[in-house]
Design an enzyme around this catalytic site. Structure first.
Site, PDB file in Angstrom:
ATOM      1  N   ASP A 143       0.865  -1.181   0.000  1.00 15.35           N
ATOM      2  CA  ASP A 143       0.000   0.000   0.000  1.00 15.35           C
ATOM      3  C   ASP A 143       0.908   1.239   0.000  1.00 15.35           C
ATOM      4  OD1 ASP A 143      -2.121   1.740   0.139  1.00 15.35           O
ATOM      5  OD2 ASP A 143      -3.158   0.672   1.734  1.00 15.35           O
TER       6      ASP A 143
HETATM    7  C1  NOJ Z   1      -3.931   3.981   0.442  1.00 15.32           C
HETATM    8  C2  NOJ Z   1      -5.133   3.094   0.540  1.00 15.32           C
HETATM    9  O1  NOJ Z   1      -5.082   2.340   1.738  1.00 15.32           O
HETATM   10  C3  NOJ Z   1      -5.299   2.134  -0.620  1.00 15.32           C
HETATM   11  O2  NOJ Z   1      -6.553   1.521  -0.508  1.00 15.32           O
HETATM   12  C4  NOJ Z   1      -5.158   2.841  -1.931  1.00 15.32           C
HETATM   13  O3  NOJ Z   1      -5.321   1.927  -2.998  1.00 15.32           O
HETATM   14  C5  NOJ Z   1      -3.788   3.501  -1.982  1.00 15.32           C
HETATM   15  N1  NOJ Z   1      -3.686   4.466  -0.900  1.00 15.32           N
HETATM   16  C6  NOJ Z   1      -3.521   4.194  -3.304  1.00 15.32           C
HETATM   17  O4  NOJ Z   1      -4.195   5.375  -3.400  1.00 15.32           O
END
Ligand code: NOJ
Length: 727
Positions: free
Chosen positions: A256
């Site tokens: 993530d």
């Molecule tokens: C953080 C989030 O937890 C995730 O769900 C998302 O896909 C990513 N950022 C990218 O924006």
């Protein structure tokens, strides 16, 4: 769709891997996160594997051109984006979609989103989110499919298939996230710690991921949380042993945003370089953020930190996706065919989806509204256009307001609106005016709720009541005696105890997307009947959280006054009531059970669901595994209008070697029936439905001999039961 490649492509991957240097390999394992276009182009030129980019055909084509013509090996880039419930045409939020109890809603969203986003050059979406969550304090409960593992699994698989299709043009590689247990954050506070047994995870939060892998999901995203002290970005047990070895996930494991370098504040890595080494060694393939290659082009880890074979495996997984999605042959899109606005077809699909998600919690007959009635719409959601919900891009097609939609649907001059209350302050004068106006109308719609900025990532709340003076407005309108209905527009379940007894008609409408207000108007006016059901139990108070229908029974289940002949009561399954017994599992200051139970939802008609029929009620475990057990029930529309009912099937394993949930959803069928019509629905229960993952050192799905209760009904609280014996 399949991530299996033909031998010729596997050989092409071998050749490429043989030609890449250590730095070039690591560059393939990195996503540039939200770069400026100029920086993205420079990174692509230097051989980066993926770019997080909102997608517009000209610029993604330019990035692919740079990749093909100006990077050392001409490898196209993956273009990733959060396409969560729509790109241009916005569908209901995932939690709202779950309330449809109809996976086709999710599939329709995924196909439409994929076509729109792919037309601008996006190839990879970070969706679906299939985090089981028992906690509405957690703002991201809106992004998943509710409290139930099976519902998350079914909706997640429908989304994966919808996005990925045959992986041809117009499709997206999907990403199941966040692996694992992100929705179990302690206290419902985002990113917080999780500690859960493998027994609980395998039968709960992990199960939708196993099913997503079975459905061929291209990637899985690690979650920000720890599990039992190990941050998921460095969790070898779950990333490698379970996901890749046991479940044979052939696609990518992606971090993530900055999740890898967050191993430093987690306190398991001393430096960012250590964090990268830990994550890659544990089985993470791709880092989102740009910390694998330093800005001077140097790799932050060497072969002494991470074995070459591990890096080659990660690069192979990246290249496999690029081949599977056809990028190696043709990474370009036709800029002339780029979609930038919804079409009449996508709007119709979004409206149909939005009509299927609202849940009629209560109705004293005020709904539907007669088309000739004079209607006053009050509350901050009367005129608000905040219906899209969290996670949409700035270019998404906006919605109108509820009052606009009602005006468009009703004869001229019948609809008036006044705010009467505010989201974030009190407006006593406005409320007096709304009350005065209410007395001049046949019916009042009180449109209240939670603005979308209060749910989603990093948006946990400790107080789940209506903000501002919205609850007061409900009481003030109730005091007028004019018939009224509350329309609750919200991302997450809210606590309603403050006002629910004063509100005999309540439509839980969620954030429904671009066509949300039109869909709500369709339901309020009875163009169609509400048919959604709750994918989450609605708690009576924050102190009761977590309250889920699939709890274990405890050794001291409460007994309800007046029903003492029953030995036990399933706390989250019973309706309101109180117990005479002192030493039982209860709160002294709260009724038993949730405010509204899982699976609950009314319609403008009534239904009768027969007791389940099990033609072969005694089976052996082998037959369960091969043929399954057939269960049928008949559902009849006993009311006056055509409407939908969702027949739900729940299983209870009465005596097992481990404590099992008091109910487990294992089937659902949404049917539309004319007045007086009936239909027979059929379910087949297999080993996954009757069995469970044991707690031994190796994963084993166990179907234990003994009695099972099979419950069928219109909610978890109103079921009829039949007995099944496994020999
Ligand atoms: C953080 C989030 O937890 C995730 O769900 C998302 O896909 C990513 N950022 C990218 O924006």
């Amino acid at each position: 769709m399949s991530l299996e490649l033909d031998p010729q492509h596997e050989r092409a991957i071998d050749d490429l891997i043989a030609r890449l240097s250590w730095e070039e390999k690591l560059a393939q394992l990195q996503i540039a996160y939200r770069p400026r276009f100029e920086d993205a182009a420079a990174l692509v030129r230097s051989g980066i594997g993926a770019v997080f980019w909102p997608g517009d055909a000209d610029r993604t084509n330019e990035l692919q051109r740079v990749a093909r013509e100006e990077s050392a090996h001409g490898i196209p880039v993956l273009v990733g984006l959060d396409v969560i419930h729509g790109q241009y045409t916005i569908f209901p939020t995932p939690l709202a979609q779950a309330a449809s109890f109809d996976p086709e809603v999710a599939a329709m969203d995924a196909r439409t989103s994929a076509a729109e986003a792919a037309s601008g050059g996006v190839t990879w979406t970070f969706s679906p989110m299939i985090d089981v969550s028992p906690d509405p304090r957690w703002g991201r409960i809106v992004e998943g499919f509710g409290e139930d593992p099976w519902l998350n699994a079914v909706f997640g698989a429908a989304k994966v298939r919808g996005y990925q299709g045959d992986l041809g043009a117009g499709t997206l590689l999907a990403c199941a996230k966040h692996y694992v247990a992100y929705g179990l954050a302690e206290g419902g506070r985002d990113y917080n710690t999780v500690d859960a047994s493998e027994y609980r995870l395998r039968n709960g939060a992990a199960e939708p991921f196993r099913v997503a892998v079975e459905a061929g999901v291209a990637s899985v995203m690690a979650s920000f949380n720890t599990v039992a002290g190990r941050p998921m970005h460095a969790n070898r047990r779950w990333l490698t042993e379970v996901l890749k070895t046991e479940w044979a996930h052939a696609g990518l494991v992606v971090g993530d945003a900055d999740g890898v370098v967050q191993l430093v504040p987690h306190g398991v890595a001393a430096t960012e370089a250590d964090a990268v080494a830990l994550a890659l060694t544990a089985g993470l393939d791709v880092e989102m953020g740009g910390h694998v290659i330093a800005s001077d082009g140097r790799a932050v880890v060497t072969e002494a930190d991470v074995p070459l074979a591990r890096i080659d495996d990660a690069v192979r997984r990246v290249l496999r996706l690029k081949f599977a999605r056809g990028l190696m042959t043709d990474p370009f899109v036709d800029a002339g065919a780029e979609v930038r606005v919804p079409s009449s077809e996508t709007l119709a699909a979004a409206r149909e989806a939005a009509r299927r998600c609202p849940v009629l919690l209560a109705n004293d007959g005020t709904l539907p509204i007669a088309p000739t009635a004079s209607v006053l719409v009050v509350g901050p959601y009367a005129e608000s256009t905040d219906h899209l919900g969290t996670w949409t891009q700035s270019f998404a097609a906006k919605s109108g307001s509820l009052v606009d939609a009602l005006r468009a649907a009703m004869p001229e001059g019948r609809v008036t609106s006044l705010p009467g209350a505010q989201f974030f302050r009190r407006d006593p004068a406005g409320q007096v005016e709304a009350v005065r106006a209410a007395r001049q109308h046949d019916v009042v719609i009180v449109a209240v709720g939670e603005p979308s900025s209060l749910s989603g990532e990093a948006s946990s709340r400790s107080d789940l009541t209506l903000t501002g003076d919205q609850a007061d407005l409900i009481h003030s309108i109730a005091a007028t005696g004019v018939p009224f209905a509350v329309v609750l527009v919200t991302g997450r379940p809210l606590i309603m105890s403050e006002w629910i007894d004063a509100a005999p008609s309540v439509l839980l409408a969620w954030h429904l997307g671009t066509q949300g207000p039109q869909a709500i108007a369709d339901l309020l006016l009875g163009v169609v009947s509400p048919g959604g059901k709750l994918p989450v139990s609605i708690p009576r108070s924050v102190g009761q959280i977590p309250v889920t229908y699939d709890h274990e029974n405890t050794g001291r289940p409460p007994r309800i006054r007046g029903q003492l002949e029953h030995v036990e009561i399933d706390v989250a399954v019973v309706g309101p009531g109180n117990t005479d017994d002192y030493y039982t599992s209860k709160y002294l200051d709260l009724d038993l059970g949730p405010q509204f139970a899982f699976g609950h939802g009314l319609s403008y008609s009534t239904f009768e669901i027969s007791a389940p029929v099990i033609p072969s009620p005694v089976v052996d475990a082998a037959t369960v595994a091969t043929e399954g057990v057939r269960v049928t029930a008949t559902v009849t529309n006993t009311g006056e209008v055509t409407a939908d009912e969702v027949v739900q099937l729940y299983v209870r394993d009465v005596v097992a070697s481990l404590a099992r949930p008091v109910r487990r959803l294992r089937g659902m069928r949404r049917v539309t029936l004319a007045p007086g019509a009936s239909t027979r629905v059929e379910f087949t229960l297999g080993a996954h439905d009757l069995g469970f993952w044991g707690d031994g050192p190796t994963a084993e799905l166990i179907v234990e001999p003994g009695e099972f209760e099979v419950h069928v009904g219109g909610s978890v609280q109103s079921t009829r039961v039949a007995s099944l014996t496994v020999r």
